[in-house]
Design a protein around this motif. Structure first.
Motif, PDB file in Angstrom:
ATOM      1  N   LEU A  70       0.820  -1.222   0.000  1.00 48.87           N
ATOM      2  CA  LEU A  70       0.000   0.000   0.000  1.00 48.87           C
ATOM      3  C   LEU A  70       0.851   1.268   0.000  1.00 48.87           C
ATOM      4  CD1 LEU A  70      -2.826  -1.149   2.431  1.00 48.87           C
ATOM      5  CD2 LEU A  70      -3.084  -0.646  -0.017  1.00 48.87           C
ATOM      6  N   GLY A  71       2.018   1.206   0.601  1.00 49.18           N
ATOM      7  CA  GLY A  71       2.884   2.385   0.649  1.00 49.18           C
ATOM      8  C   GLY A  71       3.714   2.582  -0.605  1.00 49.18           C
ATOM      9  N   GLU A  72       3.617   1.657  -1.547  1.00 49.69           N
ATOM     10  CA  GLU A  72       4.447   1.765  -2.758  1.00 49.69           C
ATOM     11  C   GLU A  72       3.624   1.930  -4.029  1.00 49.69           C
ATOM     12  OE1 GLU A  72       7.005  -1.672  -2.754  1.00 49.69           O
ATOM     13  OE2 GLU A  72       8.482  -0.678  -1.472  1.00 49.69           O
ATOM     14  N   THR A  73       2.378   1.476  -4.015  1.00 47.20           N
ATOM     15  CA  THR A  73       1.580   1.530  -5.235  1.00 47.20           C
ATOM     16  C   THR A  73       1.154   2.973  -5.545  1.00 47.20           C
ATOM     17  OG1 THR A  73      -0.444   0.795  -6.312  1.00 47.20           O
ATOM     18  CG2 THR A  73      -0.533   1.034  -3.938  1.00 47.20           C
ATOM     19  N   SER A  74       1.035   3.267  -6.831  1.00 48.30           N
ATOM     20  CA  SER A  74       0.552   4.596  -7.211  1.00 48.30           C
ATOM     21  C   SER A  74      -0.920   4.543  -7.593  1.00 48.30           C
ATOM     22  CB  SER A  74       1.388   5.126  -8.387  1.00 48.30           C
ATOM     23  OG  SER A  74       1.333   4.185  -9.452  1.00 48.30           O
ATOM     24  N   ASP A  75      -1.541   3.382  -7.438  1.00 44.31           N
ATOM     25  CA  ASP A  75      -2.949   3.218  -7.804  1.00 44.31           C
ATOM     26  C   ASP A  75      -3.845   3.841  -6.723  1.00 44.31           C
ATOM     27  OD1 ASP A  75      -5.467   2.432  -8.486  1.00 44.31           O
ATOM     28  OD2 ASP A  75      -5.109   0.280  -8.249  1.00 44.31           O
ATOM     29  N   PRO A  76      -4.579   4.897  -7.042  1.00 40.80           N
ATOM     30  CA  PRO A  76      -5.426   5.526  -6.015  1.00 40.80           C
ATOM     31  C   PRO A  76      -6.574   4.631  -5.568  1.00 40.80           C
ATOM     32  CG  PRO A  76      -5.821   6.535  -8.167  1.00 40.80           C
ATOM     33  CD  PRO A  76      -4.668   5.584  -8.341  1.00 40.80           C
ATOM     34  N   GLU A  77      -6.900   3.611  -6.360  1.00 39.72           N
ATOM     35  CA  GLU A  77      -7.980   2.691  -5.992  1.00 39.72           C
ATOM     36  C   GLU A  77      -7.500   1.554  -5.086  1.00 39.72           C
ATOM     37  OE1 GLU A  77     -11.163   3.233  -6.657  1.00 39.72           O
ATOM     38  OE2 GLU A  77     -10.404   5.113  -7.497  1.00 39.72           O
ATOM     39  N   ALA A  78      -6.203   1.500  -4.821  1.00 38.94           N
ATOM     40  CA  ALA A  78      -5.664   0.362  -4.065  1.00 38.94           C
ATOM     41  C   ALA A  78      -6.326   0.179  -2.696  1.00 38.94           C
ATOM     42  CB  ALA A  78      -4.149   0.477  -3.935  1.00 38.94           C
ATOM     43  N   PRO A  79      -6.537   1.248  -1.902  1.00 31.88           N
ATOM     44  CA  PRO A  79      -7.184   1.021  -0.596  1.00 31.88           C
ATOM     45  C   PRO A  79      -8.580   0.411  -0.736  1.00 31.88           C
ATOM     46  CG  PRO A  79      -6.096   3.151  -0.613  1.00 31.88           C
ATOM     47  CD  PRO A  79      -6.067   2.651  -2.043  1.00 31.88           C
ATOM     48  N   ALA A  80      -9.370   0.903  -1.705  1.00 30.77           N
ATOM     49  CA  ALA A  80     -10.728   0.374  -1.873  1.00 30.77           C
ATOM     50  C   ALA A  80     -10.695  -1.098  -2.261  1.00 30.77           C
ATOM     51  CB  ALA A  80     -11.478   1.180  -2.930  1.00 30.77           C
ATOM     52  N   LYS A  81      -9.754  -1.456  -3.121  1.00 35.00           N
ATOM     53  CA  LYS A  81      -9.668  -2.846  -3.569  1.00 35.00           C
ATOM     54  C   LYS A  81      -9.051  -3.740  -2.496  1.00 35.00           C
ATOM     55  CE  LYS A  81      -8.791  -6.253  -6.709  1.00 35.00           C
ATOM     56  NZ  LYS A  81      -9.627  -6.941  -7.637  1.00 35.00           N
ATOM     57  N   GLU A  82      -7.873  -3.343  -2.009  1.00 34.86           N
ATOM     58  CA  GLU A  82      -7.116  -4.219  -1.105  1.00 34.86           C
ATOM     59  C   GLU A  82      -7.721  -4.311   0.292  1.00 34.86           C
ATOM     60  OE1 GLU A  82      -4.661  -6.263  -1.822  1.00 34.86           O
ATOM     61  OE2 GLU A  82      -4.781  -5.692  -3.929  1.00 34.86           O
ATOM     62  N   ILE A  83      -8.418  -3.241   0.709  1.00 28.31           N
ATOM     63  CA  ILE A  83      -9.022  -3.250   2.046  1.00 28.31           C
ATOM     64  C   ILE A  83     -10.538  -3.477   1.931  1.00 28.31           C
ATOM     65  CG2 ILE A  83      -9.372  -1.945   4.177  1.00 28.31           C
ATOM     66  CD1 ILE A  83      -6.834  -0.257   3.323  1.00 28.31           C
ATOM     67  N   GLY A  84     -11.202  -2.619   1.171  1.00 25.30           N
ATOM     68  CA  GLY A  84     -12.667  -2.638   1.136  1.00 25.30           C
ATOM     69  C   GLY A  84     -13.240  -3.870   0.460  1.00 25.30           C
ATOM     70  N   GLU A  85     -12.730  -4.182  -0.726  1.00 23.96           N
ATOM     71  CA  GLU A  85     -13.267  -5.362  -1.426  1.00 23.96           C
ATOM     72  C   GLU A  85     -12.929  -6.636  -0.671  1.00 23.96           C
ATOM     73  OE1 GLU A  85     -13.010  -6.283  -5.653  1.00 23.96           O
ATOM     74  OE2 GLU A  85     -12.963  -4.114  -6.027  1.00 23.96           O
ATOM     75  N   ALA A  86     -11.756  -6.656  -0.070  1.00 22.67           N
ATOM     76  CA  ALA A  86     -11.386  -7.830   0.731  1.00 22.67           C
ATOM     77  C   ALA A  86     -12.357  -8.009   1.884  1.00 22.67           C
ATOM     78  CB  ALA A  86      -9.956  -7.686   1.240  1.00 22.67           C
ATOM     79  N   GLN A  87     -12.760  -6.893   2.512  1.00 24.14           N
ATOM     80  CA  GLN A  87     -13.708  -6.979   3.630  1.00 24.14           C
ATOM     81  C   GLN A  87     -15.061  -7.501   3.135  1.00 24.14           C
ATOM     82  OE1 GLN A  87     -12.474  -6.305   6.684  1.00 24.14           O
ATOM     83  NE2 GLN A  87     -14.369  -6.946   7.683  1.00 24.14           N
ATOM     84  N   ASN A  88     -15.447  -7.094   1.922  1.00 26.14           N
ATOM     85  CA  ASN A  88     -16.701  -7.602   1.349  1.00 26.14           C
ATOM     86  C   ASN A  88     -16.636  -9.107   1.158  1.00 26.14           C
ATOM     87  OD1 ASN A  88     -17.788  -5.071   1.265  1.00 26.14           O
ATOM     88  ND2 ASN A  88     -17.269  -4.695  -0.889  1.00 26.14           N
ATOM     89  N   VAL A  89     -15.486  -9.595   0.688  1.00 31.37           N
ATOM     90  CA  VAL A  89     -15.345 -11.044   0.490  1.00 31.37           C
ATOM     91  C   VAL A  89     -15.400 -11.773   1.834  1.00 31.37           C
ATOM     92  CG1 VAL A  89     -13.753 -12.853  -0.258  1.00 31.37           C
ATOM     93  CG2 VAL A  89     -14.093 -10.831  -1.691  1.00 31.37           C
ATOM     94  N   LEU A  90     -14.802 -11.189   2.859  1.00 32.09           N
ATOM     95  CA  LEU A  90     -14.874 -11.788   4.198  1.00 32.09           C
ATOM     96  C   LEU A  90     -16.321 -11.871   4.666  1.00 32.09           C
ATOM     97  CD1 LEU A  90     -12.182 -10.393   6.671  1.00 32.09           C
ATOM     98  CD2 LEU A  90     -12.612 -12.765   6.074  1.00 32.09           C
ATOM     99  N   GLY A  91     -17.064 -10.809   4.427  1.00 35.53           N
ATOM    100  CA  GLY A  91     -18.476 -10.785   4.803  1.00 35.53           C
ATOM    101  C   GLY A  91     -18.671 -11.169   6.264  1.00 35.53           C
ATOM    102  N   GLY A  92     -19.586 -12.077   6.502  1.00 33.59           N
ATOM    103  CA  GLY A  92     -19.915 -12.470   7.871  1.00 33.59           C
ATOM    104  C   GLY A  92     -18.834 -13.282   8.568  1.00 33.59           C
ATOM    105  N   LEU A  93     -17.798 -13.653   7.833  1.00 34.57           N
ATOM    106  CA  LEU A  93     -16.682 -14.353   8.479  1.00 34.57           C
ATOM    107  C   LEU A  93     -15.836 -13.378   9.294  1.00 34.57           C
ATOM    108  CD1 LEU A  93     -15.575 -16.576   5.458  1.00 34.57           C
ATOM    109  CD2 LEU A  93     -16.698 -17.369   7.554  1.00 34.57           C
TER     110      LEU A  93
END
Ligand SMILES: [Zn+2]
Length: 219
Positions: A70-93
């Protein structure tokens, strides 16, 4: 009395996770497991995570891809994908505290861990950021890591250790490690909560000093 908190990253794996769970259950130990979304997309893996949760362990988000620093990527969408989408996949787990552990690329705590955008994303989403203070590098020294792990425990009052429930063979040493713990001179209590110094963000509130871990510091 010293304290030890155990965490297991990068699983689940059919080769390692069931044995780890059996070992912990036999000893009444509760831990935390940090999983990457890419590894829990299939039903067999999700079933293993469900078992993990049902046996009293905490399940945390360990990024979507386990490949983007996260500290090296220049992709502004990285937090949404790497954190937010991952949390969606976790869901109720996952859990209400939204435990998140960044991908450290070898376990080093430094300015590559977060970007300013990632910190903002974690705060706005009410995440709890769980770092560590002991990485005995079980994936490198699959037979000898318990001794290095003990060195950390002797040095620290409250150790938050990162192990890996993946198919390296290292987890075959987990029973021996727990036996060694019992032979230590000073009593070691194994707890499930995290040492405050390793949790710089709690439910979206910054409680620790994040500056050394952010790629683009303020000012
Ligand atoms: Zn990892």
């Amino acid at each position: 009395m010293k304290k030890l908190t155990l965490s297991f990253d990068n699983g689940p794996s059919p080769e390692a996770t069931p044995g780890v769970l059996d070992c912990l259950r036999a000893r009444g130990i509760e831990a935390s497991f940090f999983v990457s979304a890419k590894d829990i997309l299939d039903e067999a893996s999700r079933a293993l995570v469900r078992r993990t949760k049902n046996e009293g362990h905490r399940i945390g988000n360990h990024t979507y891809s386990h490949a983007v620093i996260l500290g090296e990527t220049s992709d502004p969408e990285a937090p949404a994908k790497e954190i937010g989408e991952a949390q969606n996949v976790l869901g109720g787990l996952g859990e209400a505290d939204r435990l998140f552990r960044p991908y450290g690329g070898g376990g080093i705590i430094g300015p590559t861990l977060f970007s300013r955008g990632a910190i903002d994303y974690l705060c706005q989403g009410g995440y709890t950021c769980v770092l560590w203070n002991s990485v005995p590098r079980d994936w490198e020294d699959t037979a000898g890591w318990p001794e290095r792990a003990l060195d950390d425990i002797r040095r620290l009052d409250w150790t938050l250790m990162v192990l890996h429930d993946i198919a390296t063979g290292a987890m075959a040493q987990l029973p021996r490690f727990l036996e060694l713990l019992g032979q230590e001179q000073e009593e070691i209590q194994i707890v499930q909560d995290f040492p405050p110094g390793c949790v710089p963000i709690v439910r979206g509130r910054i409680l620790g000093d994040l500056e050394p871990m952010v790629a683009d510091p303020l000012g």
